[in-house]
Design a protein around this motif. Structure first.
Motif, PDB file in Angstrom:
ATOM      1  N   ASP A 116       0.826  -1.203   0.000  1.00 37.21           N
ATOM      2  CA  ASP A 116       0.000   0.000   0.000  1.00 37.21           C
ATOM      3  C   ASP A 116       0.862   1.255   0.000  1.00 37.21           C
ATOM      4  O   ASP A 116       0.568   2.219  -0.696  1.00 37.21           O
ATOM      5  CB  ASP A 116      -0.940  -0.014   1.206  1.00 37.21           C
ATOM      6  CG  ASP A 116      -2.033   1.024   1.089  1.00 37.21           C
ATOM      7  OD1 ASP A 116      -2.574   1.184  -0.024  1.00 37.21           O
ATOM      8  OD2 ASP A 116      -2.340   1.668   2.097  1.00 37.21           O
ATOM      9  N   ASP A 117       1.949   1.247   0.769  1.00 40.55           N
ATOM     10  CA  ASP A 117       2.852   2.399   0.797  1.00 40.55           C
ATOM     11  C   ASP A 117       3.495   2.636  -0.560  1.00 40.55           C
ATOM     12  O   ASP A 117       3.627   3.774  -1.006  1.00 40.55           O
ATOM     13  CB  ASP A 117       3.941   2.211   1.858  1.00 40.55           C
ATOM     14  CG  ASP A 117       3.386   2.261   3.275  1.00 40.55           C
ATOM     15  OD1 ASP A 117       2.249   2.743   3.449  1.00 40.55           O
ATOM     16  OD2 ASP A 117       4.092   1.801   4.188  1.00 40.55           O
ATOM     17  N   LYS A 118       3.903   1.569  -1.235  1.00 41.36           N
ATOM     18  CA  LYS A 118       4.522   1.721  -2.556  1.00 41.36           C
ATOM     19  C   LYS A 118       3.524   2.246  -3.574  1.00 41.36           C
ATOM     20  O   LYS A 118       3.868   3.074  -4.415  1.00 41.36           O
ATOM     21  CB  LYS A 118       5.106   0.392  -3.028  1.00 41.36           C
ATOM     22  CG  LYS A 118       6.384   0.027  -2.331  1.00 41.36           C
ATOM     23  CD  LYS A 118       6.992  -1.226  -2.917  1.00 41.36           C
ATOM     24  CE  LYS A 118       8.297  -1.549  -2.228  1.00 41.36           C
ATOM     25  NZ  LYS A 118       8.998  -2.666  -2.856  1.00 41.36           N
ATOM     26  N   LEU A 119       2.293   1.779  -3.509  1.00 39.12           N
ATOM     27  CA  LEU A 119       1.276   2.270  -4.429  1.00 39.12           C
ATOM     28  C   LEU A 119       0.914   3.722  -4.134  1.00 39.12           C
ATOM     29  O   LEU A 119       0.679   4.504  -5.052  1.00 39.12           O
ATOM     30  CB  LEU A 119       0.035   1.384  -4.371  1.00 39.12           C
ATOM     31  CG  LEU A 119       0.205  -0.001  -4.976  1.00 39.12           C
ATOM     32  CD1 LEU A 119      -1.019  -0.849  -4.678  1.00 39.12           C
ATOM     33  CD2 LEU A 119       0.451   0.084  -6.461  1.00 39.12           C
ATOM     34  N   CYS A 120       0.871   4.093  -2.877  1.00 38.81           N
ATOM     35  CA  CYS A 120       0.576   5.481  -2.507  1.00 38.81           C
ATOM     36  C   CYS A 120       1.676   6.421  -2.970  1.00 38.81           C
ATOM     37  O   CYS A 120       1.414   7.566  -3.334  1.00 38.81           O
ATOM     38  CB  CYS A 120       0.386   5.609  -1.004  1.00 38.81           C
ATOM     39  SG  CYS A 120      -1.174   4.953  -0.415  1.00 38.81           S
ATOM     40  N   ALA A 121       2.914   5.951  -2.969  1.00 36.89           N
ATOM     41  CA  ALA A 121       4.027   6.785  -3.408  1.00 36.89           C
ATOM     42  C   ALA A 121       3.937   7.093  -4.896  1.00 36.89           C
ATOM     43  O   ALA A 121       4.441   8.124  -5.349  1.00 36.89           O
ATOM     44  CB  ALA A 121       5.350   6.097  -3.096  1.00 36.89           C
ATOM     45  N   LYS A 122       3.270   6.231  -5.673  1.00 38.67           N
ATOM     46  CA  LYS A 122       3.151   6.451  -7.111  1.00 38.67           C
ATOM     47  C   LYS A 122       1.982   7.358  -7.479  1.00 38.67           C
ATOM     48  O   LYS A 122       1.897   7.811  -8.599  1.00 38.67           O
ATOM     49  CB  LYS A 122       2.993   5.107  -7.833  1.00 38.67           C
ATOM     50  CG  LYS A 122       4.242   4.295  -7.864  1.00 38.67           C
ATOM     51  CD  LYS A 122       4.056   3.094  -8.729  1.00 38.67           C
ATOM     52  CE  LYS A 122       5.408   2.473  -9.001  1.00 38.67           C
ATOM     53  NZ  LYS A 122       5.388   1.671 -10.205  1.00 38.67           N
ATOM     54  N   ARG A 123       1.080   7.605  -6.563  1.00 43.42           N
ATOM     55  CA  ARG A 123      -0.081   8.438  -6.851  1.00 43.42           C
ATOM     56  C   ARG A 123       0.302   9.908  -6.918  1.00 43.42           C
ATOM     57  O   ARG A 123       1.279  10.340  -6.337  1.00 43.42           O
ATOM     58  CB  ARG A 123      -1.142   8.259  -5.770  1.00 43.42           C
ATOM     59  CG  ARG A 123      -1.780   6.912  -5.779  1.00 43.42           C
ATOM     60  CD  ARG A 123      -2.904   6.851  -4.771  1.00 43.42           C
ATOM     61  NE  ARG A 123      -3.306   5.471  -4.610  1.00 43.42           N
ATOM     62  CZ  ARG A 123      -3.498   4.884  -3.459  1.00 43.42           C
ATOM     63  NH1 ARG A 123      -3.359   5.557  -2.336  1.00 43.42           N
ATOM     64  NH2 ARG A 123      -3.859   3.621  -3.398  1.00 43.42           N
ATOM     65  N   VAL A 124      -0.540  10.663  -7.604  1.00 38.27           N
ATOM     66  CA  VAL A 124      -0.369  12.115  -7.621  1.00 38.27           C
ATOM     67  C   VAL A 124      -0.791  12.616  -6.250  1.00 38.27           C
ATOM     68  O   VAL A 124      -1.895  12.320  -5.785  1.00 38.27           O
ATOM     69  CB  VAL A 124      -1.231  12.754  -8.723  1.00 38.27           C
ATOM     70  CG1 VAL A 124      -1.159  14.267  -8.654  1.00 38.27           C
ATOM     71  CG2 VAL A 124      -0.804  12.264 -10.091  1.00 38.27           C
ATOM     72  N   PRO A 125       0.077  13.354  -5.571  1.00 38.42           N
ATOM     73  CA  PRO A 125      -0.266  13.828  -4.224  1.00 38.42           C
ATOM     74  C   PRO A 125      -1.507  14.713  -4.234  1.00 38.42           C
ATOM     75  O   PRO A 125      -1.774  15.427  -5.189  1.00 38.42           O
ATOM     76  CB  PRO A 125       0.963  14.627  -3.794  1.00 38.42           C
ATOM     77  CG  PRO A 125       2.061  14.181  -4.680  1.00 38.42           C
ATOM     78  CD  PRO A 125       1.424  13.744  -5.963  1.00 38.42           C
ATOM     79  N   ILE A 126      -2.241  14.657  -3.150  1.00 35.66           N
ATOM     80  CA  ILE A 126      -3.486  15.415  -3.022  1.00 35.66           C
ATOM     81  C   ILE A 126      -3.208  16.919  -3.106  1.00 35.66           C
ATOM     82  O   ILE A 126      -4.046  17.679  -3.595  1.00 35.66           O
ATOM     83  CB  ILE A 126      -4.235  15.036  -1.723  1.00 35.66           C
ATOM     84  CG1 ILE A 126      -5.675  15.572  -1.729  1.00 35.66           C
ATOM     85  CG2 ILE A 126      -3.520  15.543  -0.510  1.00 35.66           C
ATOM     86  CD1 ILE A 126      -6.589  14.778  -2.578  1.00 35.66           C
ATOM     87  N   ILE A 127      -2.029  17.325  -2.694  1.00 36.99           N
ATOM     88  CA  ILE A 127      -1.692  18.750  -2.767  1.00 36.99           C
ATOM     89  C   ILE A 127      -1.637  19.226  -4.218  1.00 36.99           C
ATOM     90  O   ILE A 127      -1.995  20.357  -4.521  1.00 36.99           O
ATOM     91  CB  ILE A 127      -0.373  19.047  -2.003  1.00 36.99           C
ATOM     92  CG1 ILE A 127      -0.159  20.553  -1.836  1.00 36.99           C
ATOM     93  CG2 ILE A 127       0.812  18.436  -2.690  1.00 36.99           C
ATOM     94  CD1 ILE A 127      -1.042  21.161  -0.811  1.00 36.99           C
ATOM     95  N   GLU A 128      -1.228  18.340  -5.138  1.00 35.26           N
ATOM     96  CA  GLU A 128      -1.225  18.720  -6.551  1.00 35.26           C
ATOM     97  C   GLU A 128      -2.644  18.874  -7.074  1.00 35.26           C
ATOM     98  O   GLU A 128      -2.915  19.759  -7.884  1.00 35.26           O
ATOM     99  CB  GLU A 128      -0.463  17.687  -7.381  1.00 35.26           C
ATOM    100  CG  GLU A 128       1.038  17.794  -7.239  1.00 35.26           C
ATOM    101  CD  GLU A 128       1.770  16.913  -8.227  1.00 35.26           C
ATOM    102  OE1 GLU A 128       1.295  16.774  -9.379  1.00 35.26           O
ATOM    103  OE2 GLU A 128       2.819  16.375  -7.851  1.00 35.26           O
TER     104      GLU A 128
END
Length: 153
Positions: A116-128
Motif C-alpha cells: 500500500d505504501d509503494k502504491l501510494c508513493a506512485k499516486r499524484v499527491p493530493i496537494i497537486e
C-alpha cells in the motif's frame, strides 16, 4: 474488458500463488482507473488537463499552464479517442508493478502495508490536485470572466 487486458492479467495471476493472487486482486481493484471517471474528468475539465492528473501523468501541468492558449483543448479532443488506450496502458503498468511488488515482498509479514505504501508513493499527491483546482478556480476562471467582460464592454 478487452481480451488483451484479460490475457495480460491472467498471465500475471498464473505466476502468483493463492495468497499473492488475493493480494494482487485486492490492490488492483482498489487502484485501477475507470474509463467512465476518466471520461467525466475529460468532458468536465479536459482543457485544464484534470483527466491527466487522474491518470497520474506529469504533463497535466502543461495542460494547466497553457490552457489560455486553447492548445490543450485540441489535445483534449484527441484524448476523446485515445483515452481508452491510455487507460489500458496505465492499468497494465499498475498490474505489472503490483505483481513485482508482491514478488519482492514475498514472505514479509508486513507485505500488505508495504504494498500500500509503494502504491501510494506512485499516486499524484493530493496537494497537486488542490493546487490545480485552486489555480483553475482562483486564477483562470476569474481572468477569463474579466476578459470576457472587457471584450463585451
Amino acid at each position: 474488458m478487452s481480451q488483451l487486458k484479460l490475457s495480460f492479467i491472467e498471465q500475471i495471476l498464473q505466476r502468483l500463488n493463492e495468497v499473492q493472487r488475493v493480494q494482487f486482486n485486492f490492490f488492483y481493484r482498489h487502484n485501477r482507473k475507470s474509463l467512465g471517471v476518466a471520461y467525466a474528468w475529460l468532458i468536465a475539465f479536459g482543457i485544464f488537463g484534470i483527466h491527466k492528473f487522474y491518470l497520474q501523468k506529469r504533463n497535466a501541468w502543461l495542460y494547466l499552464l497553457f490552457c489560455w492558449t486553447m492548445i490543450p483543448a485540441l489535445f483534449a479532443v484527441i484524448d476523446l479517442f485515445l483515452l481508452p488506450f491510455q487507460l489500458r496502458k496505465h492499468n497494465m503498468k499498475l498490474a505489472a508493478s503490483l505483481a513485482e511488488f508482491i514478488h519482492e515482498l514475498e514472505g514479509n509479514p508486513h507485505s500488505l502495508t508495504l504494498n500500500d505504501d509503494k502504491l501510494c508513493a506512485k499516486r499524484v499527491p493530493i496537494i497537486e490536485w488542490f493546487a490545480a483546482l485552486a489555480i483553475i478556480c482562483m486564477l483562470i476562471l476569474p481572468a477569463a470572466a474579466y476578459l470576457n467582460m472587457r471584450l463585451n464592454a
